[in-house]
Write a protein that holds these residues in place. Structure first.
Motif, PDB file in Angstrom:
ATOM      1  N   ALA A   1      -7.985  -2.948   3.775  1.00 59.66           N
ATOM      2  CA  ALA A   1      -6.901  -2.312   4.537  1.00 59.66           C
ATOM      3  C   ALA A   1      -7.493  -1.534   5.707  1.00 59.66           C
ATOM      4  CB  ALA A   1      -6.072  -1.390   3.640  1.00 59.66           C
TER       5      ALA A   1
ATOM      6  N   ASP B   1     -10.550  -5.206  -0.702  1.00 57.39           N
ATOM      7  CA  ASP B   1      -9.347  -4.639  -0.084  1.00 57.39           C
ATOM      8  C   ASP B   1      -9.801  -4.004   1.221  1.00 57.39           C
ATOM      9  OD1 ASP B   1      -7.309  -3.045   0.842  1.00 57.39           O
ATOM     10  OD2 ASP B   1      -6.846  -2.117  -1.088  1.00 57.39           O
TER      11      ASP B   1
ATOM     12  N   GLY C   1      -0.288  -4.994   3.165  1.00 61.19           N
ATOM     13  CA  GLY C   1      -1.557  -4.904   2.454  1.00 61.19           C
ATOM     14  C   GLY C   1      -1.380  -5.122   0.964  1.00 61.19           C
TER      15      GLY C   1
ATOM     16  N   SER D   1      -8.692  -8.964   1.867  1.00 63.10           N
ATOM     17  CA  SER D   1      -7.447  -8.491   2.478  1.00 63.10           C
ATOM     18  C   SER D   1      -7.847  -7.834   3.797  1.00 63.10           C
ATOM     19  CB  SER D   1      -6.752  -7.453   1.592  1.00 63.10           C
ATOM     20  OG  SER D   1      -6.386  -8.005   0.354  1.00 63.10           O
TER      21      SER D   1
ATOM     22  N   ASP E   1      -0.716  -8.092   7.992  1.00 58.57           N
ATOM     23  CA  ASP E   1      -2.122  -8.087   7.600  1.00 58.57           C
ATOM     24  C   ASP E   1      -2.487  -9.555   7.357  1.00 58.57           C
ATOM     25  OD1 ASP E   1      -2.150  -5.362   7.813  1.00 58.57           O
ATOM     26  OD2 ASP E   1      -2.264  -4.932   5.685  1.00 58.57           O
TER      27      ASP E   1
ATOM     28  N   GLY F   1      -7.032  -5.854   6.810  1.00 64.15           N
ATOM     29  CA  GLY F   1      -5.996  -4.933   7.274  1.00 64.15           C
ATOM     30  C   GLY F   1      -5.845  -4.944   8.779  1.00 64.15           C
TER      31      GLY F   1
END
Ligand SMILES: Cc1ncc(COP(=O)(O)O)c(C=O)c1O
Length: 364
Positions: free
Chosen positions: A178, A176, A64, A204, A216, A206
């Motif tokens: 994740a 993000d 990540g 991103s 990821d 996850g």
């Protein structure tokens, strides 16, 4: 401490979903071109285009942190600034990987509630950043963590409002994700609504925390960003040579909604625990439990009692514990935690020191 009886340290502490292990075994036949020249990686592009209802480019990456840092390096000039929540993982826990891989980008942290960025504060921060002044880092991107580091979930309107401010000033929006599976499961929306339809340019995505194995992915929604990102990834050593195994497991991860079932289990476990401990005296939840993470405030001696009973969790301060549910958190673990908190809460109330950081904790 007694033998551990339940593990709430992190969603990184869990197993790999069996469907993904099976996919690896299936992919483990014959030969395939390396570095993404294989059929699984080609299929991944098509599959994610279907999943997100738009053409995308998907790049499997090892972690990540790599996904975040290399996404942001690809959308920011080295003299740029990334606006993020003070609690954002890129700001608190990634060793300034964004600064390193971008060649100098700095984080501009702005406060908000429960790990979110407040769109109005973002507007004010960008307006006073000194755009065009050579002695100031130039606003380049906004980082939204979904679900947040404090276990909350942005509504679609909140994501859209933050993205609108960013785009109005010419900034890119990085999410993000994740724990995006937990957020999408919670919101009950489509992956497209959660991301590019709400203004996200690069994601991103996850996997590891939610049943994945060492992979990821970066998902790019804005084509002009994708031209450079391959160079950033290669230079950082973040391109798998045997890419087929990363891609095969990611295909399995999204097959028939598996990713959302896994996240739904973790979310449900957290919600059930929250419902059972909320009424207890001396126990409070310092952030809304909207995904798979609970932040529980209790007297320091009560938290210590939990640890002594064998409940594993992260101590985020003398009177603050973080408890993370996984895709494979069992009913027995949930019961053990609730029973231990119930016993500890009966030990008497103490003043609650709020959000005092313990040094040396690793945040995952
Ligand atoms: C919100 C968030 N973003 C990014 C990361 C980074 O993931 P990794 O540890 O795989 O680098 C984490 C890991 O804990 C996280 O919680």
């Amino acid at each position: 401490m007694n033998k551990p009886i339940a593990d709430f340290r992190s969603d990184n502490s869990g197993r790999v979903a069996p469907e993904l292990i099976a996919a690896l075994a299936t992919a483990n036949a014959g030969t395939a071109l390396g570095y993404g020249g294989d059929p699984w990686t080609a299929e991944l592009q098509n599959r994610f285009a279907e999943l997100f209802e738009t053409p995308v480019r998907v790049f499997p990456v090892p972690t990540g942190t790599a996904a975040n840092a290399l996404s942001l390096a690809a959308v920011c000039p080295s003299f740029g600034a990334v606006y993020c929540s003070t609690d954002a993982h890129i700001n608190t826990s990634e060793g300034n990987a964004v600064g390193f891989f971008s060649g100098g980008v700095r984080m501009a942290a702005i406060p908000g509630s429960h790990g979110k960025i407040d769109a109005q504060m973002l507007e004010r921060a960008i307006a006073s950043a000194g755009v065009g002044l050579a002695n100031k880092a130039q606003p380049a991107a906004v980082n939204i963590v979904q679900s947040t580091d404090l276990g909350a979930v942005y509504s679609l309107d909140e994501v859209a409002a933050t993205s609108q401010v960013a785009h109005a000033h010419g900034l890119k929006v990085h999410m993000d994700g994740a724990r995006i599976a937990n957020a999408v499961a919670r919101l009950g929306c489509t992956p497209a609504q959660a991301t590019w339809k709400s203004g996200v340019d690069i994601l991103s995505f996850g996997i590891t925390k939610n049943g994945g194995l060492l992979a990821d992915a970066i998902v790019v929604f804005t084509p002009d960003v994708a031209t450079d990102i391959g160079f950033h990834l290669r230079r950082a050593g973040a391109v798998w040579s045997k890419m087929r195994f990363a891609s095969a497991q990611i295909l399995a991860y999204v097959e028939d909604g598996l990713w959302l079932r896994l996240a739904g289990h973790a979310n449900d476990a957290a919600a059930r625990i929250a419902t059972r401990i909320r009424p207890l005296a001396g126990v409070s939840l310092s952030a809304p439990v909207e995904a798979n993470v609970l932040f529980v405030e209790m007297a320091p001696h009560a938290l210590t009692a939990l640890q002594e009973e064998g409940i594993l969790f992260q101590r985020r301060g003398p009177g603050l514990g973080r408890f993370v549910c996984r895709w494979d958190t069992s009913a027995a673990e949930q019961d053990a935690l609730v029973a231990a908190i119930t016993r500890a809460s009966a030990m008497g109330e103490h003043p609650l020191p709020r959000n005092v950081e313990l040094h040396g904790e690793h945040r995952a």
